[in-house]
Design a protein around this motif. Structure first.
Motif, mmCIF file in Angstrom:
data_model
loop_
_atom_site.group_PDB
_atom_site.id
_atom_site.type_symbol
_atom_site.label_atom_id
_atom_site.label_comp_id
_atom_site.label_asym_id
_atom_site.label_seq_id
_atom_site.Cartn_x
_atom_site.Cartn_y
_atom_site.Cartn_z
ATOM 1 N N ARG A 139 21.395 29.511 -11.072
ATOM 2 C CA ARG A 139 21.008 28.140 -10.729
ATOM 3 C C ARG A 139 22.064 27.457 -9.866
ATOM 4 O O ARG A 139 21.734 26.612 -9.028
ATOM 5 C CB ARG A 139 20.769 27.328 -12.003
ATOM 6 N N MET A 140 23.328 27.822 -10.045
ATOM 7 C CA MET A 140 24.406 27.190 -9.289
ATOM 8 C C MET A 140 24.376 27.556 -7.816
ATOM 9 O O MET A 140 24.812 26.769 -6.960
ATOM 10 C CB MET A 140 25.758 27.578 -9.891
ATOM 11 N N ILE A 141 23.894 28.747 -7.479
ATOM 12 C CA ILE A 141 24.018 29.212 -6.091
ATOM 13 C C ILE A 141 22.706 29.567 -5.417
ATOM 14 O O ILE A 141 22.696 29.845 -4.207
ATOM 15 C CB ILE A 141 24.965 30.432 -6.001
ATOM 16 N N GLU A 142 21.596 29.537 -6.130
ATOM 17 C CA GLU A 142 20.352 30.030 -5.560
ATOM 18 C C GLU A 142 19.836 29.193 -4.393
ATOM 19 O O GLU A 142 18.980 29.653 -3.619
ATOM 20 C CB GLU A 142 19.273 30.137 -6.639
ATOM 21 N N HIS A 143 20.355 27.958 -4.221
ATOM 22 C CA HIS A 143 19.897 27.121 -3.120
ATOM 23 C C HIS A 143 20.549 27.465 -1.793
ATOM 24 O O HIS A 143 20.108 27.000 -0.742
ATOM 25 C CB HIS A 143 20.165 25.640 -3.440
ATOM 26 N N PHE A 144 21.615 28.281 -1.822
ATOM 27 C CA PHE A 144 22.267 28.656 -0.570
ATOM 28 C C PHE A 144 21.380 29.637 0.198
ATOM 29 O O PHE A 144 20.734 30.503 -0.401
ATOM 30 C CB PHE A 144 23.628 29.289 -0.843
ATOM 31 N N PRO A 145 21.358 29.555 1.534
ATOM 32 C CA PRO A 145 20.479 30.436 2.313
ATOM 33 C C PRO A 145 20.824 31.914 2.179
ATOM 34 O O PRO A 145 19.961 32.772 2.354
ATOM 35 C CB PRO A 145 20.663 29.940 3.756
ATOM 36 N N TRP A 146 22.089 32.223 1.854
ATOM 37 C CA TRP A 146 22.501 33.621 1.734
ATOM 38 C C TRP A 146 22.180 34.207 0.349
ATOM 39 O O TRP A 146 22.319 35.419 0.138
ATOM 40 C CB TRP A 146 23.995 33.767 1.989
ATOM 41 N N ALA A 147 21.740 33.370 -0.587
ATOM 42 C CA ALA A 147 21.565 33.812 -1.974
ATOM 43 C C ALA A 147 20.206 34.493 -2.171
ATOM 44 O O ALA A 147 19.337 34.000 -2.884
ATOM 45 C CB ALA A 147 21.730 32.635 -2.924
ATOM 46 N N THR A 148 20.041 35.651 -1.532
ATOM 47 C CA THR A 148 18.823 36.425 -1.707
ATOM 48 C C THR A 148 18.840 37.088 -3.084
ATOM 49 O O THR A 148 19.894 37.212 -3.716
ATOM 50 C CB THR A 148 18.731 37.516 -0.632
ATOM 51 N N PRO A 149 17.682 37.516 -3.590
ATOM 52 C CA PRO A 149 17.668 38.206 -4.882
ATOM 53 C C PRO A 149 18.617 39.406 -4.923
ATOM 54 O O PRO A 149 19.266 39.644 -5.952
ATOM 55 C CB PRO A 149 16.197 38.645 -5.015
ATOM 56 N N GLU A 150 18.731 40.128 -3.816
ATOM 57 C CA GLU A 150 19.625 41.286 -3.784
ATOM 58 C C GLU A 150 21.081 40.865 -3.916
ATOM 59 O O GLU A 150 21.863 41.483 -4.651
ATOM 60 C CB GLU A 150 19.417 42.072 -2.494
ATOM 61 N N VAL A 151 21.453 39.809 -3.201
ATOM 62 C CA VAL A 151 22.831 39.320 -3.286
ATOM 63 C C VAL A 151 23.138 38.814 -4.694
ATOM 64 O O VAL A 151 24.205 39.098 -5.252
ATOM 65 C CB VAL A 151 23.073 38.204 -2.253
ATOM 66 N N LEU A 152 22.207 38.088 -5.293
ATOM 67 C CA LEU A 152 22.413 37.578 -6.640
ATOM 68 C C LEU A 152 22.616 38.722 -7.631
ATOM 69 O O LEU A 152 23.471 38.628 -8.537
ATOM 70 C CB LEU A 152 21.231 36.712 -7.062
ATOM 71 N N GLU A 153 21.877 39.790 -7.471
ATOM 72 C CA GLU A 153 22.041 40.949 -8.346
ATOM 73 C C GLU A 153 23.417 41.572 -8.169
ATOM 74 O O GLU A 153 24.069 41.972 -9.145
ATOM 75 C CB GLU A 153 20.949 41.981 -8.067
ATOM 76 N N GLU A 154 23.885 41.671 -6.932
ATOM 77 C CA GLU A 154 25.192 42.278 -6.675
ATOM 78 C C GLU A 154 26.326 41.403 -7.206
ATOM 79 O O GLU A 154 27.324 41.918 -7.726
ATOM 80 C CB GLU A 154 25.377 42.548 -5.192
ATOM 81 N N LEU A 155 26.188 40.096 -7.085
ATOM 82 C CA LEU A 155 27.225 39.211 -7.613
ATOM 83 C C LEU A 155 27.328 39.349 -9.123
ATOM 84 O O LEU A 155 28.430 39.326 -9.691
ATOM 85 C CB LEU A 155 26.925 37.760 -7.228
ATOM 86 N N HIS A 156 26.187 39.518 -9.780
ATOM 87 C CA HIS A 156 26.212 39.720 -11.228
ATOM 88 C C HIS A 156 26.827 41.075 -11.564
ATOM 89 O O HIS A 156 27.658 41.180 -12.480
ATOM 90 C CB HIS A 156 24.796 39.636 -11.790
ATOM 91 N N ALA A 157 26.459 42.109 -10.828
ATOM 92 C CA ALA A 157 27.017 43.445 -11.070
ATOM 93 C C ALA A 157 28.518 43.453 -10.864
ATOM 94 O O ALA A 157 29.264 44.150 -11.579
ATOM 95 C CB ALA A 157 26.347 44.460 -10.149
ATOM 96 N N ALA A 158 29.003 42.676 -9.896
ATOM 97 C CA ALA A 158 30.439 42.638 -9.610
ATOM 98 C C ALA A 158 31.239 42.119 -10.788
ATOM 99 O O ALA A 158 32.395 42.509 -10.989
ATOM 100 C CB ALA A 158 30.702 41.784 -8.378
ATOM 101 N N LYS A 159 30.642 41.236 -11.593
ATOM 102 C CA LYS A 159 31.346 40.731 -12.776
ATOM 103 C C LYS A 159 31.688 41.872 -13.735
ATOM 104 O O LYS A 159 32.774 41.899 -14.326
ATOM 105 C CB LYS A 159 30.485 39.686 -13.490
ATOM 106 N N HIS A 160 30.789 42.821 -13.877
ATOM 107 C CA HIS A 160 31.049 43.959 -14.753
ATOM 108 C C HIS A 160 32.091 44.900 -14.140
ATOM 109 O O HIS A 160 32.889 45.505 -14.870
ATOM 110 C CB HIS A 160 29.747 44.704 -15.033
ATOM 111 N N LEU A 161 32.111 45.005 -12.821
ATOM 112 C CA LEU A 161 33.116 45.839 -12.165
ATOM 113 C C LEU A 161 34.515 45.248 -12.347
ATOM 114 O O LEU A 161 35.479 45.977 -12.573
ATOM 115 C CB LEU A 161 32.787 45.975 -10.672
#
Length: 250
Positions: A128-150
């Protein structure tokens, strides 16, 4: 470079901005993480120093040759003469400030509301914090979440938040590798701002870091945005800056 600034840079590139592999380039080091290729902070060109006479076009070409969408300048001063050149070729400039907790805390906050959470519990709030940005595609959102685990696989990671009516409304990540610790990704949902929640998670994170053995606690703030002024009231003082240039079209 001060000892504190050096510690912050070194920790940042080992934790939040670490990659899976690196390659030497003409002007620096290309950082790669093919598991999250759309996350800029895992895929960039790291430039330590810039040789005299180097142009923005040459650095941009070096980044493009290695497929890196971002250039991270560790030395802000060496990047300054290149700002106009990068902007002329369409690269975006981001300025950041390192802040270490060294001063008095002058703001009260409801620390009793903060609890440790599972990283996956923050997924809806982060989205919800970032989904309004034009770059926040579903794929990018998934990768940002995956990066937290990395990141959690590299350093001790604690996820702190405040829950209201079953919903995470404020949060922060804490990365610990004593004697250093970084507070990262601080956020509060818009409907819940103005209640001291961000202050609470930051102060709780700093206390937890010190209990874990960290004597140097820092965070990174946008050098042109208001949160840096809040962090000053939480005892954080500027210790240095860095810049990033983002390629157009990414």
């Amino acid at each position: 470079m001060s000892d504190g600034l050096s510690r912050a840079y070194d920790f940042l590139t080992r934790a939040d901005m670490a990659g899976e592999r690196t390659e030497p380039t003409r002007f620096g080091t290309a950082v790669y993480d093919d598991r999250v290729p759309k996350r800029y902070d895992s895929n960039y060109l790291l430039v330590e120093t810039v040789p005299a006479g180097t142009t923005a076009e040459e650095l941009a070409a070096d980044a493009r040759a290695h497929g890196r969408p971002m250039i991270f300048f560790r030395d802000e001063q060496s990047a300054e003469p290149l700002v106009a050149g990068f902007q002329a070729v369409g690269w975006r400039l981001d300025r950041h400030v390192f802040m270490a907790q060294r001063g008095p805390v002058t703001r009260e906050a409801p620390l009793e509301l903060v609890r440790e959470l599972d990283a996956d519990a923050l997924r809806p709030a982060r989205r919800r914090m970032i989904e309004h940005f034009p770059w926040a595609t579903p794929e990018v959102l998934e990768e940002l979440h995956a990066a937290k685990h990395l990141i959690a696989a590299r350093v001790d990671t604690r996820v702190l938040g405040i829950v209201v009516d079953g919903e995470v409304v404020a949060y922060a990540d804490l990365y610990i590798e004593p004697p250093n610790a970084q507070i990262e990704d601080v956020g509060t949902l818009e409907d819940h701002r103005g209640r001291g929640y961000a202050s609470a998670v930051v102060l709780h994170a700093a206390e937890e870091a010190r209990r874990a053995g960290a004597d140097f606690v820092f965070l990174v703030a946008d050098a042109r945005d208001w949160p840096q002024h809040l962090y000053r009231r939480l005892g954080f003082e500027p210790i240095g800056h860095y810049v990033k240039f983002i390629s157009p079209g990414v």
